[in-house]
Design an enzyme around this catalytic site. Structure first.
Site, PDB file in Angstrom:
ATOM      1  CG  HIS A  79      -1.970   0.971   1.067  1.00 15.40           C
ATOM      2  ND1 HIS A  79      -1.904   2.221   1.324  1.00 15.40           N
ATOM      3  CD2 HIS A  79      -3.356   0.666   0.648  1.00 15.40           C
ATOM      4  CE1 HIS A  79      -3.257   2.605   1.208  1.00 15.40           C
ATOM      5  NE2 HIS A  79      -3.824   1.942   0.656  1.00 15.40           N
TER       6      HIS A  79
ATOM      7  CG  ASP B  66      -8.480  -4.367  -2.589  1.00 21.08           C
ATOM      8  OD1 ASP B  66      -9.505  -4.128  -2.581  1.00 21.08           O
ATOM      9  OD2 ASP B  66      -7.898  -3.707  -3.194  1.00 21.08           O
TER      10      ASP B  66
HETATM   11  N1  CMC Z   1       4.170  -7.418  -4.551  1.00 23.44           N
HETATM   12  C1  CMC Z   1       5.236  -7.307  -4.948  1.00 23.44           C
HETATM   13  N2  CMC Z   1       6.225  -6.322  -4.768  1.00 23.44           N
HETATM   14  C2  CMC Z   1       5.643  -5.125  -4.523  1.00 23.44           C
HETATM   15  C3  CMC Z   1       4.187  -5.391  -4.225  1.00 23.44           C
HETATM   16  C4  CMC Z   1       3.596  -6.573  -4.316  1.00 23.44           C
HETATM   17  N3  CMC Z   1       2.314  -6.518  -4.451  1.00 23.44           N
HETATM   18  N4  CMC Z   1       4.033  -4.018  -3.946  1.00 23.44           N
HETATM   19  C5  CMC Z   1       4.882  -3.207  -3.678  1.00 23.44           C
HETATM   20  N5  CMC Z   1       5.957  -4.067  -4.118  1.00 23.44           N
HETATM   21  C6  CMC Z   1       7.338  -3.720  -4.081  1.00 23.44           C
HETATM   22  C7  CMC Z   1       7.726  -2.815  -5.354  1.00 23.44           C
HETATM   23  O1  CMC Z   1       8.254  -3.651  -6.566  1.00 23.44           O
HETATM   24  C8  CMC Z   1       8.771  -1.897  -4.884  1.00 23.44           C
HETATM   25  O2  CMC Z   1       9.817  -2.623  -4.918  1.00 23.44           O
HETATM   26  P1  CMC Z   1      11.579  -1.771  -5.109  1.00 23.44           P
HETATM   27  O3  CMC Z   1      11.638  -0.975  -3.991  1.00 23.44           O
HETATM   28  O4  CMC Z   1      12.391  -2.981  -4.910  1.00 23.44           O
HETATM   29  O5  CMC Z   1      11.451  -1.238  -6.513  1.00 23.44           O
HETATM   30  C9  CMC Z   1       8.589  -1.500  -3.505  1.00 23.44           C
HETATM   31  O6  CMC Z   1       7.536  -2.842  -3.133  1.00 23.44           O
HETATM   32  C10 CMC Z   1       7.603  -0.337  -3.301  1.00 23.44           C
HETATM   33  O7  CMC Z   1       6.560  -0.456  -4.139  1.00 23.44           O
HETATM   34  P2  CMC Z   1       5.786   0.847  -5.246  1.00 23.44           P
HETATM   35  O8  CMC Z   1       5.447   0.151  -6.380  1.00 23.44           O
HETATM   36  O9  CMC Z   1       6.985   1.812  -5.245  1.00 23.44           O
HETATM   37  O10 CMC Z   1       4.711   1.241  -4.129  1.00 23.44           O
HETATM   38  P3  CMC Z   1       3.439   2.231  -4.587  1.00 23.44           P
HETATM   39  O11 CMC Z   1       3.258   2.750  -3.341  1.00 23.44           O
HETATM   40  O12 CMC Z   1       3.540   2.860  -5.705  1.00 23.44           O
HETATM   41  O13 CMC Z   1       2.372   1.089  -4.971  1.00 23.44           O
HETATM   42  C11 CMC Z   1       0.437  -0.356  -4.742  1.00 23.44           C
HETATM   43  C12 CMC Z   1       1.487   0.586  -3.989  1.00 23.44           C
HETATM   44  C13 CMC Z   1      -0.586  -0.846  -3.880  1.00 23.44           C
HETATM   45  C14 CMC Z   1       0.109   0.023  -6.144  1.00 23.44           C
HETATM   46  C15 CMC Z   1       1.591  -1.571  -4.730  1.00 23.44           C
HETATM   47  O14 CMC Z   1       2.097  -2.191  -3.523  1.00 23.44           O
HETATM   48  C16 CMC Z   1       0.878  -2.781  -5.596  1.00 23.44           C
HETATM   49  O15 CMC Z   1       0.825  -2.853  -6.775  1.00 23.44           O
HETATM   50  N6  CMC Z   1       0.140  -3.877  -4.695  1.00 23.44           N
HETATM   51  C17 CMC Z   1      -0.601  -4.712  -5.498  1.00 23.44           C
HETATM   52  C18 CMC Z   1      -1.927  -4.175  -5.981  1.00 23.44           C
HETATM   53  C19 CMC Z   1      -3.144  -3.903  -4.698  1.00 23.44           C
HETATM   54  O16 CMC Z   1      -3.187  -4.716  -3.861  1.00 23.44           O
HETATM   55  N7  CMC Z   1      -3.845  -3.047  -4.701  1.00 23.44           N
HETATM   56  C20 CMC Z   1      -4.419  -2.609  -3.643  1.00 23.44           C
HETATM   57  C21 CMC Z   1      -4.096  -1.316  -2.899  1.00 23.44           C
HETATM   58  S1  CMC Z   1      -5.391  -1.235  -1.380  1.00 23.44           S
HETATM   59  C22 CMC Z   1      -6.893  -0.824  -2.096  1.00 23.44           C
HETATM   60  C23 CMC Z   1      -6.832   0.345  -2.927  1.00 23.44           C
HETATM   61  O17 CMC Z   1      -5.996   1.237  -3.029  1.00 23.44           O
HETATM   62  O18 CMC Z   1      -7.841   0.393  -3.609  1.00 23.44           O
END
Ligand code: CMC
Length: 435
Positions: A311, A370
């Site tokens: 998140h 989720d």
């Molecule tokens: N699986 C594997 N690696 C992950 C995941 C994941 N679900 N989420 C983040 N990471 C890694 C990402 O690759 C990055 O690694 P590094 O620092 O080595 O490059 C690090 O963690 C930070 O991630 P980010 O993409 O910079 O984080 P963000 O804040 O931009 O994204 C997120 C947040 C929710 C989009 C992401 O965690 C994600 O894609 N999660 C899966 C989708 C999901 O469950 N979404 C629902 C969110 S909660 C409800 C809502 O908002 O609607």
């Protein structure tokens, strides 16, 4: 207005002699924010923050999140307390009007919402224009935005009464439209709202009853739906809420802006994750295959991510996921599915493995809202494609409350980010025969 008692000094290394001071704003809780509204005028520079990792876009009194501690509060009340003691319409009132209602206010609000559950008869023809296999989110984007074509007496955004009417209409009609999208996809007749039922029971009735036989709403299911609605009701300035705010900042009507919010929610990084989680759990198929998927999630050359994990704000267990996990057990016990539910088994094991894996620990990736919600929806017989519409239904009040707050803000201006241009400098036009 947020207070400012200190300033931040900014200087540029190319000219250390010069520096500028900007006010530092204090909210009632959470980190302070440097007020950079006059930065460009003063320095000729912008701030650059793609994805808004360090940018506060507004002042708000509705929802507070402490992502490090895993805290979520609406108007000061913890999400755990609201989920335990409140019901969805009470939470809607709280989000919209700032206080929990007393008995008289609650009765008034329930009556007001109930009064608006029907949708214009003509909307039925809009549904019939969609192919049966359409994703219900595609239908909802259109149907919700089209409400602006039907309800002309609630389009004046400068009139407080019309704003309030639009807010109630959106909250009241979303369950009806969501159920209609489902009924349409399976070729069953639309079911009219039954205003004698409570909000969640009415939704289940519109989803699952058919004219051919009586249908009795299971109170455990209705209770679980109500809890899920509370848990998804608002989440401050997330992507879809920011979309609604940005769209509304131009003065566009609220129904159209809600359509924009629904479009944003649809993406798998946001509300679309609940559908993606179930699809992922089905693909994993057996607990023995979990390590394979964990390895893929960690592989930077593989686009696969563990859906329902991570998140932007929570660097701790999402408090909503904790509550949902509890209701998940309750619902599955009620339908006698707890022992055999393979998806729940895979989900719990996946969570255990990920929470003990260095990759997820170091990045503070925890289950989010989720991760478990789809398992409850699935157990209730709600089809996978309807998971994200359920999120939209619940979040409608959040979008609407944030929109109302923004419209009441005397400092409202059109939202218009700037950019760091990295394209060509000026160049001469080349005629087509010379390219
Ligand atoms: N699986 C594997 N690696 C992950 C995941 C994941 N679900 N989420 C983040 N990471 C890694 C990402 O690759 C990055 O690694 P590094 O620092 O080595 O490059 C690090 O963690 C930070 O991630 P980010 O993409 O910079 O984080 P963000 O804040 O931009 O994204 C997120 C947040 C929710 C989009 C992401 O965690 C994600 O894609 N999660 C899966 C989708 C999901 O469950 N979404 C629902 C969110 S909660 C409800 C809502 O908002 O609607």
């Amino acid at each position: 207005m947020a207070e400012s008692t200190i300033t931040a000094r900014i200087s540029v290394s190319s000219n250390p002699e010069q520096s500028w001071e900007f006010p530092v704003l204090h909210g009632s809780e959470g980190p302070d924010a440097i007020d950079v509204t006059k930065l460009y005028k003063t320095t000729g520079m912008f701030t650059h923050d793609p994805g808004f990792l360090s940018t506060s876009s507004c002042e708000s009194r509705i929802t507070f999140i402490d992502g490090e501690k895993g805290i979520l509060r609406h108007r000061g009340y913890s999400i755990e307390d609201l989920a335990e003691h409140s019901d969805y319409l009470e939470v809607c009132y709280l989000l919209l009007y700032g206080e929990l209602p007393d008995a008289k206010e609650k009765a008034w609000f329930v009556k007001e919402i109930t009064y608006h559950t029907l949708v214009h008869e003509q909307l039925e023809f809009m549904f019939r224009g969609f192919p049966r296999r359409s994703h219900p989110m595609a239908i909802l984007v259109g149907a919700v935005a089209s409400l602006s074509a039907f309800y002309h007496d609630s389009l004046d955004i400068h009139d407080e009464k019309e704003r309030d009417l639009a807010a109630k209409r959106m909250i009241a009609k979303m369950p009806t439209l969501t159920a209609m999208a489902y009924k349409y996809s399976i070729g069953q007749p639309f079911v009219f709202p039954q205003n004698a039922l409570d909000f969640s029971s009415n939704f289940l009735n519109m989803m699952f009853s058919v004219p051919a036989e009586p249908y009795k709403v299971n109170p455990v299911m209705a209770r679980a739906i109500d809890k899920l609605l509370i848990l998804h009701a608002d989440h401050e300035q997330n992507a879809s809420t920011s979309t609604v705010r940005l769209a509304s900042s131009s003065g566009a009507n609220p129904f159209a802006c809600l359509g924009a919010g629904i479009s944003c929610l649809w993406g798998p990084a946001h509300g679309g994750a609940n559908q993606a989680v179930i699809e992922m759990l089905r693909e994993i198929e057996h607990v023995d295959r979990i390590p394979e998927f964990i390895t893929r999630a960690k592989d930077k050359d593989d686009p696969f991510r563990l859906m329902g994990f991570g998140h932007r704000v929570y660097k701790n267990y999402d408090p909503r996921a904790r509550v949902i996990k509890k209701y998940c057990d309750e619902v599955l016990e009620e339908i006698g599915d707890q022992e055999d539910n393979q998806l729940l088994k895979i989900a719990k094991e996946l969570e255990k493995i990920a929470l003990n894996d260095d990759y997820f620990v170091q990045r503070k990736l925890f289950p989010n809202v989720d991760f478990y919600s789809g398992i409850i929806y699935e157990a209730m017989g709600i089809p996978t494609a309807l998971f994200t519409p359920m999120f939209a239904l619940a979040r409608t009040v959040g979008w609407v409350a944030q929109w109302k707050e923004m419209m009441e803000d005397p400092e409202l201006r059109i939202g218009r980010p700037r950019q760091l241009y990295t394209g060509y400098p000026a160049r001469d036009y080349v005629p087509i025969d010379k390219r």
